[in-house]
Design a protein around this motif. Structure first.
Motif, PDB file in Angstrom:
ATOM      1  N   VAL A  74       0.872  -1.174   0.000  1.00  0.00           N
ATOM      2  CA  VAL A  74       0.000   0.000   0.000  1.00  0.00           C
ATOM      3  C   VAL A  74       0.910   1.227   0.000  1.00  0.00           C
ATOM      4  O   VAL A  74       2.083   1.147   0.381  1.00  0.00           O
ATOM      5  CB  VAL A  74      -0.967   0.031   1.204  1.00  0.00           C
ATOM      6  N   GLY A  75       0.385   2.354  -0.447  1.00  0.00           N
ATOM      7  CA  GLY A  75       1.228   3.536  -0.491  1.00  0.00           C
ATOM      8  C   GLY A  75       0.447   4.819  -0.636  1.00  0.00           C
ATOM      9  O   GLY A  75      -0.757   4.810  -0.897  1.00  0.00           O
ATOM     10  N   MET A  76       1.162   5.916  -0.464  1.00  0.00           N
ATOM     11  CA  MET A  76       0.578   7.239  -0.599  1.00  0.00           C
ATOM     12  C   MET A  76       1.649   8.202  -1.081  1.00  0.00           C
ATOM     13  O   MET A  76       2.799   8.124  -0.645  1.00  0.00           O
ATOM     14  CB  MET A  76       0.002   7.709   0.739  1.00  0.00           C
ATOM     15  N   SER A  77       1.271   9.112  -1.959  1.00  0.00           N
ATOM     16  CA  SER A  77       2.185  10.173  -2.370  1.00  0.00           C
ATOM     17  C   SER A  77       2.292  11.171  -1.228  1.00  0.00           C
ATOM     18  O   SER A  77       1.276  11.608  -0.684  1.00  0.00           O
ATOM     19  CB  SER A  77       1.680  10.869  -3.634  1.00  0.00           C
ATOM     20  N   LEU A  78       3.519  11.500  -0.853  1.00  0.00           N
ATOM     21  CA  LEU A  78       3.789  12.481   0.200  1.00  0.00           C
ATOM     22  C   LEU A  78       4.865  13.422  -0.291  1.00  0.00           C
ATOM     23  O   LEU A  78       5.899  12.978  -0.816  1.00  0.00           O
ATOM     24  CB  LEU A  78       4.260  11.795   1.486  1.00  0.00           C
ATOM     25  N   LEU A  79       4.624  14.710  -0.124  1.00  0.00           N
ATOM     26  CA  LEU A  79       5.534  15.726  -0.651  1.00  0.00           C
ATOM     27  C   LEU A  79       6.043  16.641   0.449  1.00  0.00           C
ATOM     28  O   LEU A  79       5.389  16.825   1.474  1.00  0.00           O
ATOM     29  CB  LEU A  79       4.816  16.575  -1.698  1.00  0.00           C
ATOM     30  N   PHE A  80       7.199  17.226   0.180  1.00  0.00           N
ATOM     31  CA  PHE A  80       7.738  18.293   1.008  1.00  0.00           C
ATOM     32  C   PHE A  80       7.393  19.603   0.298  1.00  0.00           C
ATOM     33  O   PHE A  80       7.890  19.840  -0.802  1.00  0.00           O
ATOM     34  CB  PHE A  80       9.264  18.178   1.141  1.00  0.00           C
ATOM     35  N   PRO A  81       6.539  20.436   0.907  1.00  0.00           N
ATOM     36  CA  PRO A  81       6.180  21.696   0.250  1.00  0.00           C
ATOM     37  C   PRO A  81       7.406  22.592   0.102  1.00  0.00           C
ATOM     38  O   PRO A  81       8.237  22.688   1.003  1.00  0.00           O
ATOM     39  CB  PRO A  81       5.168  22.329   1.201  1.00  0.00           C
ATOM     40  N   GLY A  82       7.509  23.232  -1.046  1.00  0.00           N
ATOM     41  CA  GLY A  82       8.607  24.154  -1.310  1.00  0.00           C
ATOM     42  C   GLY A  82       8.069  25.513  -1.726  1.00  0.00           C
ATOM     43  O   GLY A  82       6.892  25.658  -2.068  1.00  0.00           O
ATOM     44  N   ASP A  90       6.544   8.852  -3.586  1.00  0.00           N
ATOM     45  CA  ASP A  90       5.597   7.855  -3.113  1.00  0.00           C
ATOM     46  C   ASP A  90       6.178   7.030  -1.971  1.00  0.00           C
ATOM     47  O   ASP A  90       7.251   6.442  -2.105  1.00  0.00           O
ATOM     48  CB  ASP A  90       5.218   6.923  -4.263  1.00  0.00           C
ATOM     49  N   LEU A  91       5.445   7.000  -0.865  1.00  0.00           N
ATOM     50  CA  LEU A  91       5.815   6.173   0.275  1.00  0.00           C
ATOM     51  C   LEU A  91       5.096   4.841   0.130  1.00  0.00           C
ATOM     52  O   LEU A  91       3.864   4.793   0.076  1.00  0.00           O
ATOM     53  CB  LEU A  91       5.422   6.853   1.589  1.00  0.00           C
ATOM     54  N   LEU A  92       5.859   3.759   0.043  1.00  0.00           N
ATOM     55  CA  LEU A  92       5.297   2.421  -0.132  1.00  0.00           C
ATOM     56  C   LEU A  92       5.546   1.584   1.111  1.00  0.00           C
ATOM     57  O   LEU A  92       6.687   1.477   1.580  1.00  0.00           O
ATOM     58  CB  LEU A  92       5.927   1.740  -1.343  1.00  0.00           C
ATOM     59  N   PHE A  93       4.482   0.984   1.623  1.00  0.00           N
ATOM     60  CA  PHE A  93       4.557   0.069   2.754  1.00  0.00           C
ATOM     61  C   PHE A  93       4.539  -1.343   2.170  1.00  0.00           C
ATOM     62  O   PHE A  93       3.555  -1.753   1.557  1.00  0.00           O
ATOM     63  CB  PHE A  93       3.341   0.241   3.671  1.00  0.00           C
ATOM     64  N   HIS A  94       5.617  -2.071   2.342  1.00  0.00           N
ATOM     65  CA  HIS A  94       5.725  -3.409   1.773  1.00  0.00           C
ATOM     66  C   HIS A  94       5.040  -4.440   2.663  1.00  0.00           C
ATOM     67  O   HIS A  94       4.820  -4.194   3.854  1.00  0.00           O
ATOM     68  CB  HIS A  94       7.197  -3.767   1.565  1.00  0.00           C
ATOM     69  N   PRO A  95       4.685  -5.612   2.094  1.00  0.00           N
ATOM     70  CA  PRO A  95       4.036  -6.654   2.894  1.00  0.00           C
ATOM     71  C   PRO A  95       4.809  -6.930   4.187  1.00  0.00           C
ATOM     72  O   PRO A  95       6.037  -6.983   4.191  1.00  0.00           O
ATOM     73  CB  PRO A  95       4.051  -7.875   1.964  1.00  0.00           C
ATOM     74  N   GLY A  96       4.066  -7.072   5.269  1.00  0.00           N
ATOM     75  CA  GLY A  96       4.666  -7.307   6.578  1.00  0.00           C
ATOM     76  C   GLY A  96       4.922  -6.020   7.341  1.00  0.00           C
ATOM     77  O   GLY A  96       5.074  -6.010   8.545  1.00  0.00           O
ATOM     78  N   ARG A  97       5.008  -4.908   6.620  1.00  0.00           N
ATOM     79  CA  ARG A  97       5.142  -3.551   7.181  1.00  0.00           C
ATOM     80  C   ARG A  97       6.399  -3.302   7.999  1.00  0.00           C
ATOM     81  O   ARG A  97       6.454  -2.378   8.801  1.00  0.00           O
ATOM     82  CB  ARG A  97       3.906  -3.164   7.998  1.00  0.00           C
ATOM     83  N   THR A  98       7.455  -4.114   7.790  1.00  0.00           N
ATOM     84  CA  THR A  98       8.738  -3.817   8.434  1.00  0.00           C
ATOM     85  C   THR A  98       9.683  -3.108   7.477  1.00  0.00           C
ATOM     86  O   THR A  98      10.772  -2.709   7.881  1.00  0.00           O
ATOM     87  CB  THR A  98       9.426  -5.089   8.967  1.00  0.00           C
TER      88      THR A  98
END
Length: 144
Positions: A74-82, A90-98
């Motif tokens: 699962v994932g979500m786009s996350l940005l640093f505002p400039g 994109d931050l991706l959480f891989h299976p198992g979440r470790t």
């Protein structure tokens, strides 16, 4: 020239999707990309990203963290505002979440006069938020 730029994070124990995203938002990131939330629940291996209203953040994070997706990415786009433009990906959480990956795909911040990404810039902003969650290892990649 397109480069593959990313940071992989390993944790001593599984991280909670909602807690992790909220921690990064508190650390200065935004989940808004052109005024919308972009997220992924990879049901079929095709990485079909979804776009939704920012008002659904809580619901999206609850669904992403649902136990039935624990063996899926699962994932979500996350940005640093400039000031002039946002940086991030994109931050991706891989299976198992470790393990998490942060794929730097949006306006990569480069080292001066270089094709290489300023990994230190990203690490200075990500590690302080992630370390209290049990961060145990960081690996960076910047390759053609």
């Amino acid at each position: 020239m397109t480069r593959t730029i990313g940071i992989d994070f390993s944790f001593t124990h599984p991280v909670d999707v909602s807690d992790t995203v909220h921690t990064l938002i508190k650390g200065g990131m935004t989940p808004l990309c052109d005024g919308a939330l972009l997220y992924l629940i990879d049901e079929d291996g095709l990485f079909n990203w979804q776009k939704t209203s920012p008002s659904t953040l809580a619901e999206v994070l609850t669904e992403m963290g649902n136990r039935r997706w624990a063996d899926r990415t699962v994932g979500m786009s996350l940005l640093f505002p400039g000031a002039e433009r946002d940086f991030g990906g994109d931050l991706l959480f891989h299976p198992g979440r470790t393990c998490l990956s942060y794929a730097i795909t949006i306006n990569a911040k480069r080292l001066p006069n270089s094709i290489f990404c300023d990994m230190g810039w990203y690490l200075q902003r990500l590690v302080p938020s992630l370390e209290p969650l049990g961060l145990s290892e960081v690996e960076t990649q910047d390759s053609p």
